[in-house]
Scaffold this motif. Sequence first.
Motif, PDB file in Angstrom:
ATOM      1  N   GLY A  69       1.164  -1.311   0.253  1.00 38.80           N
ATOM      2  CA  GLY A  69      -0.058   0.398   0.116  1.00 38.80           C
ATOM      3  C   GLY A  69       0.674   1.003   0.136  1.00 38.80           C
ATOM      4  N   LYS A  70       1.917   1.171   0.669  1.00 41.04           N
ATOM      5  CA  LYS A  70       2.874   3.170   0.679  1.00 41.04           C
ATOM      6  C   LYS A  70       3.382   2.954  -0.343  1.00 41.04           C
ATOM      7  N   GLN A  71       4.105   1.357  -0.423  1.00 43.55           N
ATOM      8  CA  GLN A  71       4.587   1.347  -2.787  1.00 43.55           C
ATOM      9  C   GLN A  71       3.735   1.998  -3.198  1.00 43.55           C
ATOM     10  N   LEU A  72       2.392   1.326  -3.118  1.00 43.94           N
ATOM     11  CA  LEU A  72       1.237   2.081  -4.023  1.00 43.94           C
ATOM     12  C   LEU A  72       0.499   3.961  -4.001  1.00 43.94           C
ATOM     13  N   GLY A  73       1.271   4.294  -2.709  1.00 39.75           N
ATOM     14  CA  GLY A  73       0.745   5.912  -2.071  1.00 39.75           C
ATOM     15  C   GLY A  73      -0.827   5.790  -1.727  1.00 39.75           C
ATOM     16  N   LEU A  74      -0.625   4.392  -1.095  1.00 37.25           N
ATOM     17  CA  LEU A  74      -2.372   4.779  -0.793  1.00 37.25           C
ATOM     18  C   LEU A  74      -2.162   4.433   0.814  1.00 37.25           C
ATOM     19  N   LYS A  75      -3.105   4.869   1.731  1.00 37.01           N
ATOM     20  CA  LYS A  75      -3.650   4.686   2.385  1.00 37.01           C
ATOM     21  C   LYS A  75      -4.229   2.884   3.003  1.00 37.01           C
ATOM     22  N   VAL A  76      -3.920   2.032   3.869  1.00 36.15           N
ATOM     23  CA  VAL A  76      -4.466   0.776   3.628  1.00 36.15           C
ATOM     24  C   VAL A  76      -5.769   0.621   5.395  1.00 36.15           C
ATOM     25  N   GLU A  77      -6.964   0.545   4.491  1.00 36.36           N
ATOM     26  CA  GLU A  77      -8.172   0.242   4.894  1.00 36.36           C
ATOM     27  C   GLU A  77      -8.305  -0.854   5.063  1.00 36.36           C
ATOM     28  N   TRP A  78      -8.102  -1.778   6.974  1.00 33.47           N
ATOM     29  CA  TRP A  78      -8.374  -3.301   7.155  1.00 33.47           C
ATOM     30  C   TRP A  78      -9.811  -3.403   7.518  1.00 33.47           C
ATOM     31  N   THR A  79     -10.120  -4.542   7.086  1.00 37.92           N
ATOM     32  CA  THR A  79     -11.482  -5.365   7.705  1.00 37.92           C
ATOM     33  C   THR A  79     -11.041  -6.664   7.755  1.00 37.92           C
ATOM     34  N   VAL A  80     -11.454  -6.984   9.386  1.00 36.95           N
ATOM     35  CA  VAL A  80     -10.922  -8.276   9.672  1.00 36.95           C
ATOM     36  C   VAL A  80     -12.305  -9.747   9.967  1.00 36.95           C
ATOM     37  N   GLN A  81     -12.332 -10.239   9.143  1.00 37.92           N
ATOM     38  CA  GLN A  81     -13.918 -11.196   9.309  1.00 37.92           C
ATOM     39  C   GLN A  81     -13.000 -12.679   9.375  1.00 37.92           C
ATOM     40  N   PRO A  82     -13.984 -14.130   9.744  1.00 39.07           N
ATOM     41  CA  PRO A  82     -13.994 -14.709   9.549  1.00 39.07           C
ATOM     42  C   PRO A  82     -13.237 -15.782   8.605  1.00 39.07           C
ATOM     43  N   PHE A  83     -12.681 -16.452   7.810  1.00 36.15           N
ATOM     44  CA  PHE A  83     -12.036 -17.158   6.715  1.00 36.15           C
ATOM     45  C   PHE A  83     -12.639 -17.434   5.752  1.00 36.15           C
ATOM     46  N   ASP A  84     -13.894 -18.230   6.183  1.00 37.86           N
ATOM     47  CA  ASP A  84     -14.575 -18.628   5.134  1.00 37.86           C
ATOM     48  C   ASP A  84     -15.760 -17.049   4.265  1.00 37.86           C
ATOM     49  N   SER A  85     -15.906 -16.548   5.213  1.00 42.96           N
ATOM     50  CA  SER A  85     -16.467 -15.547   4.550  1.00 42.96           C
ATOM     51  C   SER A  85     -15.794 -14.615   3.898  1.00 42.96           C
ATOM     52  N   LEU A  86     -14.430 -14.601   3.774  1.00 35.62           N
ATOM     53  CA  LEU A  86     -13.283 -13.340   3.374  1.00 35.62           C
ATOM     54  C   LEU A  86     -13.595 -13.513   1.636  1.00 35.62           C
ATOM     55  N   LEU A  87     -14.086 -14.418   0.819  1.00 38.14           N
ATOM     56  CA  LEU A  87     -14.294 -14.583  -0.618  1.00 38.14           C
ATOM     57  C   LEU A  87     -15.224 -13.838  -0.849  1.00 38.14           C
ATOM     58  N   ILE A  88     -16.390 -14.199   0.083  1.00 33.93           N
ATOM     59  CA  ILE A  88     -17.689 -14.273  -1.073  1.00 33.93           C
ATOM     60  C   ILE A  88     -17.522 -12.403  -0.502  1.00 33.93           C
ATOM     61  N   GLY A  89     -17.411 -11.926   0.814  1.00 34.40           N
ATOM     62  CA  GLY A  89     -17.440 -10.374   1.367  1.00 34.40           C
ATOM     63  C   GLY A  89     -16.724  -9.939  -0.713  1.00 34.40           C
ATOM     64  N   LEU A  90     -15.450 -10.200  -0.417  1.00 39.47           N
ATOM     65  CA  LEU A  90     -14.801  -9.758  -1.771  1.00 39.47           C
ATOM     66  C   LEU A  90     -15.797  -9.029  -3.111  1.00 39.47           C
ATOM     67  N   ASN A  91     -16.955 -10.355  -2.835  1.00 38.63           N
ATOM     68  CA  ASN A  91     -17.771 -10.495  -4.458  1.00 38.63           C
ATOM     69  C   ASN A  91     -18.798  -9.671  -4.010  1.00 38.63           C
ATOM     70  N   GLN A  92     -18.947  -9.462  -2.906  1.00 39.99           N
ATOM     71  CA  GLN A  92     -19.544  -8.277  -2.632  1.00 39.99           C
ATOM     72  C   GLN A  92     -19.706  -6.840  -2.346  1.00 39.99           C
ATOM     73  N   ASP A  93     -18.127  -6.573  -2.983  1.00 35.40           N
ATOM     74  CA  ASP A  93     -16.960  -5.488  -3.074  1.00 35.40           C
ATOM     75  C   ASP A  93     -16.984  -5.079  -1.262  1.00 35.40           C
ATOM     76  N   ARG A  94     -16.760  -5.468  -1.229  1.00 38.79           N
ATOM     77  CA  ARG A  94     -16.904  -4.914   0.379  1.00 38.79           C
ATOM     78  C   ARG A  94     -15.435  -4.244   0.756  1.00 38.79           C
ATOM     79  N   TYR A  95     -14.888  -4.807   0.204  1.00 36.50           N
ATOM     80  CA  TYR A  95     -13.645  -4.284  -0.021  1.00 36.50           C
ATOM     81  C   TYR A  95     -12.574  -4.597  -1.678  1.00 36.50           C
ATOM     82  N   ASP A  96     -11.006  -4.040  -1.439  1.00 37.15           N
ATOM     83  CA  ASP A  96     -10.803  -4.341  -2.492  1.00 37.15           C
ATOM     84  C   ASP A  96     -10.287  -5.587  -3.135  1.00 37.15           C
ATOM     85  N   PHE A  97      -8.901  -6.249  -1.724  1.00 41.58           N
ATOM     86  CA  PHE A  97      -8.153  -7.394  -1.923  1.00 41.58           C
ATOM     87  C   PHE A  97      -8.629  -8.282  -0.939  1.00 41.58           C
ATOM     88  N   VAL A  98      -8.102  -9.418  -0.748  1.00 41.96           N
ATOM     89  CA  VAL A  98      -7.596 -10.147   0.097  1.00 41.96           C
ATOM     90  C   VAL A  98      -6.463 -10.518   0.567  1.00 41.96           C
TER      91      VAL A  98
END
Length: 257
Positions: A69-98
């Motif tokens: 994130g630093k290299q890309l010149g961006l602030k990093v905003e974290w979301t913490v959630q259970p492992f088995d829901s991470l890719l589901i949240g990604l496909n719901q556009d809740r964050y940019d990457f996992v």
Amino acid sequence: ELQRSAMKKVLLALTTLTLLATSAEARTWAEIKKSGTIKVATEGAFPPFNLMKGKQLTGFEVDLANALGKQLGLKVEWTVQPFDSLLIGLNQDRYDFVIASHGITPERQKAVDFSDPHYCTGGAIVTRPGGPLTAKALAGKSVAVQVGTTYLENVRKVPGVGDVKTFPRDVDAQAALMAGRVDAWVGDRFTGLDLVKAQKGKIVQGDLLFRERNAMAVKKGNVTLLKELNAALAKAQANGTYARISNQYFGQDVRCR
Ligand code: ARG
């Protein structure tokens, strides 16, 4: 009656609009860059890769993503959630990457797009002294694994394997092994090495059951973000940033070669 059916139609139209509005597209690189912040998700319960130290999110993957994130010149905003829901949240556009130690598998590749691997590892058999150390020895034995993982998928394939017990968190699967409730735990080889060290003679690591390349995931089709992530990872691996973080956590460079 006529009024009622008209009302129903209006309600249906409203619901459809709401659904369309909430199923927005994933943010492109240009949009992320413009916002100045990149949104990243992880589990926060998978030491030494991602974990909570008190209220502080830390670990190899957390430090690495913060560095990218630093290299890309961006602030990093974290979301913490259970492992088995991470890719589901990604496909719901809740964050940019996992970044949560996902092994690249054909099954997951149907749902998301993976970056170049950020480390290479394997699933190891871990047990108490005298316990099963090989795939063959797992026949008839009970094994603890985290749900939704490649450990579960691979343990299920072991011929004659006994009871396979799943746990929401990997640390709970480890605890089951230490409490003597199962014969073995299958988990990441580096996590296993840490456990062996911490448990001083009470836990031993056996064979690798399988090898895997672990990578960051973006929403399927988010090619612009994927390109930037891969470039940032390559840069970190070339300029010493990656090696420094890796050495700090593992005493070695864990990149894929
Ligand atoms: N590498 C394994 C997999 O791909 C386990 C990942 C577990 N990650 C976590 N954050 N608990 O399924």
